[in-house]
Scaffold this motif. Structure first.
Motif, PDB file in Angstrom:
ATOM      1  N   GLY A  13       0.827  -1.204   0.000  1.00 35.27           N
ATOM      2  CA  GLY A  13       0.000   0.000   0.000  1.00 35.27           C
ATOM      3  C   GLY A  13       0.862   1.254   0.000  1.00 35.27           C
ATOM      4  N   SER A  14       0.231   2.381  -0.331  1.00 35.79           N
ATOM      5  CA  SER A  14       0.950   3.663  -0.360  1.00 35.79           C
ATOM      6  C   SER A  14       0.929   4.337   1.015  1.00 35.79           C
ATOM      7  CB  SER A  14       0.267   4.582  -1.391  1.00 35.79           C
ATOM      8  OG  SER A  14       0.621   5.928  -1.159  1.00 35.79           O
ATOM      9  N   ALA A  20       6.852   4.075   5.294  1.00 39.02           N
ATOM     10  CA  ALA A  20       6.452   2.677   5.170  1.00 39.02           C
ATOM     11  C   ALA A  20       5.892   2.446   3.763  1.00 39.02           C
ATOM     12  CB  ALA A  20       5.403   2.341   6.238  1.00 39.02           C
ATOM     13  N   GLN A  46      -2.207   8.968   5.313  1.00 42.83           N
ATOM     14  CA  GLN A  46      -1.386   8.596   6.464  1.00 42.83           C
ATOM     15  C   GLN A  46      -0.280   9.616   6.689  1.00 42.83           C
ATOM     16  OE1 GLN A  46       1.175   4.658   7.954  1.00 42.83           O
ATOM     17  NE2 GLN A  46       0.238   4.589   5.976  1.00 42.83           N
ATOM     18  N   SER A 114      -0.612  -0.437  11.921  1.00 45.59           N
ATOM     19  CA  SER A 114       0.550   0.450  11.774  1.00 45.59           C
ATOM     20  C   SER A 114       1.202   0.688  13.132  1.00 45.59           C
ATOM     21  CB  SER A 114       0.123   1.793  11.176  1.00 45.59           C
ATOM     22  OG  SER A 114      -0.525   2.550  12.168  1.00 45.59           O
ATOM     23  N   THR A 115       2.442   1.192  13.108  1.00 47.10           N
ATOM     24  CA  THR A 115       3.149   1.517  14.358  1.00 47.10           C
ATOM     25  C   THR A 115       2.285   2.453  15.208  1.00 47.10           C
ATOM     26  OG1 THR A 115       5.238   1.330  13.194  1.00 47.10           O
ATOM     27  CG2 THR A 115       5.294   2.509  15.278  1.00 47.10           C
ATOM     28  N   LEU A 120      -4.750  -2.002   9.378  1.00 47.84           N
ATOM     29  CA  LEU A 120      -4.419  -1.983   7.946  1.00 47.84           C
ATOM     30  C   LEU A 120      -4.871  -3.255   7.232  1.00 47.84           C
ATOM     31  CD1 LEU A 120      -0.793  -0.470   8.196  1.00 47.84           C
ATOM     32  CD2 LEU A 120      -2.904   0.726   7.611  1.00 47.84           C
ATOM     33  N   HIS A 213       8.814   4.139  12.507  1.00 51.71           N
ATOM     34  CA  HIS A 213       7.794   3.988  11.461  1.00 51.71           C
ATOM     35  C   HIS A 213       8.446   3.405  10.200  1.00 51.71           C
ATOM     36  CE1 HIS A 213       4.186   5.097   9.157  1.00 51.71           C
ATOM     37  NE2 HIS A 213       4.989   5.600   8.243  1.00 51.71           N
ATOM     38  N   GLY A 214       7.960   2.259   9.776  1.00 51.98           N
ATOM     39  CA  GLY A 214       8.484   1.657   8.542  1.00 51.98           C
ATOM     40  C   GLY A 214       9.563   0.613   8.746  1.00 51.98           C
ATOM     41  N   CYS A 217       8.535  -2.779   7.103  1.00 50.19           N
ATOM     42  CA  CYS A 217       8.533  -2.653   5.631  1.00 50.19           C
ATOM     43  C   CYS A 217       9.967  -2.647   5.120  1.00 50.19           C
ATOM     44  CB  CYS A 217       7.841  -1.360   5.204  1.00 50.19           C
ATOM     45  SG  CYS A 217       6.117  -1.250   5.705  1.00 50.19           S
TER      46      CYS A 217
HETATM   47  C1  LIG Z   1       0.923   1.491   3.564  1.00 53.14           C
HETATM   48  C2  LIG Z   1       1.504   0.953   4.817  1.00 53.14           C
HETATM   49  N1  LIG Z   1       2.035  -0.282   4.830  1.00 53.14           N
HETATM   50  C3  LIG Z   1       2.576  -0.781   5.967  1.00 53.14           C
HETATM   51  C4  LIG Z   1       2.603  -0.038   7.120  1.00 53.14           C
HETATM   52  C5  LIG Z   1       3.190  -0.623   8.375  1.00 53.14           C
HETATM   53  O1  LIG Z   1       4.372   0.025   8.735  1.00 53.14           O
HETATM   54  P1  LIG Z   1       4.718   0.318  10.250  1.00 53.14           P
HETATM   55  O2  LIG Z   1       4.249  -0.856  11.075  1.00 53.14           O
HETATM   56  O3  LIG Z   1       6.204   0.380  10.308  1.00 53.14           O
HETATM   57  O4  LIG Z   1       4.024   1.597  10.585  1.00 53.14           O
HETATM   58  C6  LIG Z   1       2.061   1.258   7.081  1.00 53.14           C
HETATM   59  N2  LIG Z   1       2.053   2.044   8.177  1.00 53.14           N
HETATM   60  N3  LIG Z   1       1.520   1.733   5.916  1.00 53.14           N
END
Ligand SMILES: Cc1ncc(COP(=O)(O)O)c(N)n1
Ligand SMILES: Nc1ncnc2c1ncn2[C@@H]1O[C@H](COP(=O)(O)OP(=O)(O)O)[C@@H](O)[C@H]1O
Length: 281
Positions: A13-14, A20, A46, A114-115, A120, A213-214, A217
């Motif tokens: 996803g975007s 991320a 986001q 997400s963090t 999601l 964050h990320g 990913c």
């Molecule tokens: C589009 C998308 N894909 C994956 C994550 C998870 O990433 P994280 O757990 O590090 O926030 C996110 N926040 N957004």
């Protein structure tokens, strides 16, 4: 002349904040000298502070993106991130079943939350996610995701991570990496690897930062980026974790937004930590 770089695909996803999702994955591929391609499953509204909306790409259009790409481009490895809905998971599963030749290595990061705590993955998509496990080369759940897949309590120690990795293999996953970032507690961030050959503990220094964050990913896309070069998913995972530690260290210098900031997918870290020269590629 150097040989052409490996080609990696992200199916995800975007994330407009760039930490991320597709954006983080493509930066990771580039940072590790791999050519990046991308199939979008969803858009999120986001920031570092959270997700305010999700727009799911229709499943048949996800399939159209996949078929059109692999009919033309020889992908060396793929990473799967946010799949959002049961229909999208079923579509990706059908694609992997029919076109396994087109994607030799598949790393599945079973993104659920997400963090910053936003959902999601649809609730009815957990069972289809379990069905996907036999079709991938490696699954990389964090502690809460492993628990959801197994309908169990989240692990609080290594013994439970080990038991859950075994249970995930029994569901059909060839290789499992249970990530221990959420365990906290000591000076190390330890992930547990399990495959046919047994268990490995992958331990790195725990970086004191809120900017995570990320991370998941970046780790899964780094594994997909490095697997074609190393020829071994375990070795790719070791190198990916080393690189990820550097992106967490660099995250404080970046520190964007008002929530948990993104990791910094910067190229120099790789050279610094591994002394990898362009001429070696
Ligand atoms: C589009 C998308 N894909 C994956 C994550 C998870 O990433 P994280 O757990 O590090 O926030 C996110 N926040 N957004
Ligand atoms: N503060 C940290 N310092 C170093 N490594 C970390 C830290 N937090 C997470 N990691 C590592 O980042 C990777 C992603 O872990 P985790 O946070 O568990 O997953 P996710 O990002 O999917 O929630 C793992 O290799 C984990 O060990």
């Amino acid at each position: 002349m150097n040989p052409r770089p490996p080609i990696a695909l992200t199916i995800a996803g975007s994330d407009p904040s760039g930490g991320a999702g597709i954006q983080g994955d493509l930066k990771t591929f580039s940072a590790l000298g791999t050519y990046g391609t991308a199939v979008l499953t969803s858009l999120t509204a986001q920031s570092t502070q959270g997700v305010t909306g999700v727009h799911v790409v229709p499943a048949d259009f996800v399939r159209a993106q996949l078929d059109t790409l692999v009919d033309d481009v020889a992908v060396d490895a793929a990473k799967i991130g946010m799949l959002a809905s049961a229909a999208t998971i079923e579509t990706v599963l059908a694609f992997l079943d029919k076109r396994s030749d087109a994607v030799p290595v598949v790393v599945l990061d079973p993104v659920m939350v997400s963090t910053a705590g936003s959902r999601l993955l649809a609730e009815d998509a957990v069972e289809p996610m379990r069905q996907l496990l036999p079709y991938v080369s490696l699954i990389t759940p964090n502690v809460p995701e492993a628990a959801v897949l197994l309908d169990a309590d989240p692990a609080e120690d290594l013994d439970t991570m080990r038991a859950q990795a075994i249970a995930l293999r029994e569901l059909g996953a060839a290789r499992v990496l249970v990530k221990g970032g959420h365990l906290g507690g000591d000076a190390h961030a330890t992930d547990l690897w399990l495959d046919d050959a047994g268990e490995q503990l992958l331990t790195g220094p725990r970086v004191a930062t809120v900017n995570t964050h990320g991370t998941g990913c970046a780790l899964s896309s780094a594994i997909a980026a490095l697997a074609p070069r190393t020829g071994s998913l375990l070795e790719a995972t070791r190198q990916a974790k080393t690189w990820l530690t550097g992106t967490l260290r660099a995250a404080d210098a970046l520190h964007i937004g008002h929530g948990p900031g993104p990791v910094h997918h910067c190229h120099d870290i790789w050279k610094d930590e591994n002394d990898w020269k362009d001429s070696d590629r």
